[in-house]
Write an enzyme that holds these catalytic residues in place. Structure first.
Site, PDB file in Angstrom:
ATOM      1  N   GLU A 151       0.870  -1.172   0.000  1.00 23.84           N
ATOM      2  CA  GLU A 151       0.000   0.000   0.000  1.00 23.84           C
ATOM      3  C   GLU A 151       0.910   1.226   0.000  1.00 23.84           C
ATOM      4  OE1 GLU A 151      -3.879   1.362   2.579  1.00 23.84           O
ATOM      5  OE2 GLU A 151      -2.091   0.749   3.688  1.00 23.84           O
ATOM      6  N   GLU A 179      -8.268  11.676   2.320  1.00 26.31           N
ATOM      7  CA  GLU A 179      -8.493  10.783   3.453  1.00 26.31           C
ATOM      8  C   GLU A 179      -8.707  11.605   4.715  1.00 26.31           C
ATOM      9  OE1 GLU A 179      -6.668   6.805   5.592  1.00 26.31           O
ATOM     10  OE2 GLU A 179      -5.930   7.483   3.655  1.00 26.31           O
TER      11      GLU A 179
END
Length: 250
Positions: A127, A218
């Site tokens: 990730e 985010e």
């Protein structure tokens, strides 16, 4: 799917739940004019990924607080949130590459939030984030500093961290997170992904086969608005005044 996952553990007891299965959504192409602002809205509970107006998108939320993800014209998306749990979403491409990404817009978090190029690879399962701006918490601060990379008019600190038996795009797995965090925050500009990939490789941080790559907003236990567009080569047309970003699908 969330960057706060491992690194925020150093700052709080929160454990994010990520990588849940998505339902697919293929949004219709929508012709947008300045007088006709048609938007496709995704509510807080509608976790999904798919394509919209020629771009890949991904959206995930843990359902906490109030958050709305809105897909607009071409490459544009926006997020408004208040007192949320954890969420991440944006538009981009599938698969990811070393492309140069031009992006712009606005990003104004109150609390923990950040704007980043975000993606995954498989074999190895990684990730990754190239963080362009963030709110009150530096998401790289909980990782191991590996060095720096200078590119696109700025310097980025490079970090690596490990997630053990945590949710991912392939279920519960152990995997690493790679981070480049820009030392001078900005919202808008070019991000040459290949330069980050090359720097990571020099630090022994190798990638696998690319899955998606998006310019993501985010947030975690925070509030704010974000309104972002993403482009590649077509950005030059906008810079020369021949078209506006609302007219371009790249």
């Amino acid at each position: 799917m969330v960057s706060f996952k491992s690194l925020l553990l150093a700052a709080s007891a929160f454990t994010a739940v990520l990588g849940r299965p998505f339902d697919s959504f293929d949004g219709p192409d929508v012709n947008i004019t300045d007088a006709d602002e048609l938007l496709v809205r995704r509510q807080v509970t509608a976790n999904s990924e798919g394509t919209h107006n020629g771009y890949f998108y991904s959206w995930w939320s843990d359902g906490g607080g109030q958050v709305t993800y809105t897909m607009g014209a071409g490459s544009r998306y926006s997020v408004t949130w208040k007192d949320t749990g954890n969420f991440v979403g944006g538009k981009g491409w599938n698969p990811g590459t070393g492309r140069t990404i031009n992006y712009g817009g606005s990003f104004s978090p109150q609390g923990n939030g950040y704007l980043a190029v975000y993606g995954w690879t498989r074999n190895p399962l990684i990730e990754y984030y190239v963080v362009e701006s963030y709110g009150t918490y530096n998401p790289g601060s909980g990782g191991q500093l590996k060095g720096t990379v200078t590119t696109d008019g700025g310097t980025y600190n490079v970090y690596v961290s490990t997630r053990t038996n945590q949710p991912s795009i392939d279920g519960t797995r152990t995997f690493q997170q790679y981070w480049s965090v820009r030392t001078s925050k900005r919202v808008g500009g070019a991000v040459t992904m290949q330069n980050h990939f090359n720097a990571w490789a020099q630090f022994g941080m190798n990638l696998g086969a690319h899955y998606y790559q998006i310019v993501a907003t985010e947030g975690y236990q925070s509030s704010g608005p974000s309104d972002i567009y993403v482009q590649t080569q077509c950005k030059s047309l906008c810079d020369r005044g021949r078209v506006t970003w609302r007219d371009v699908v790249c």
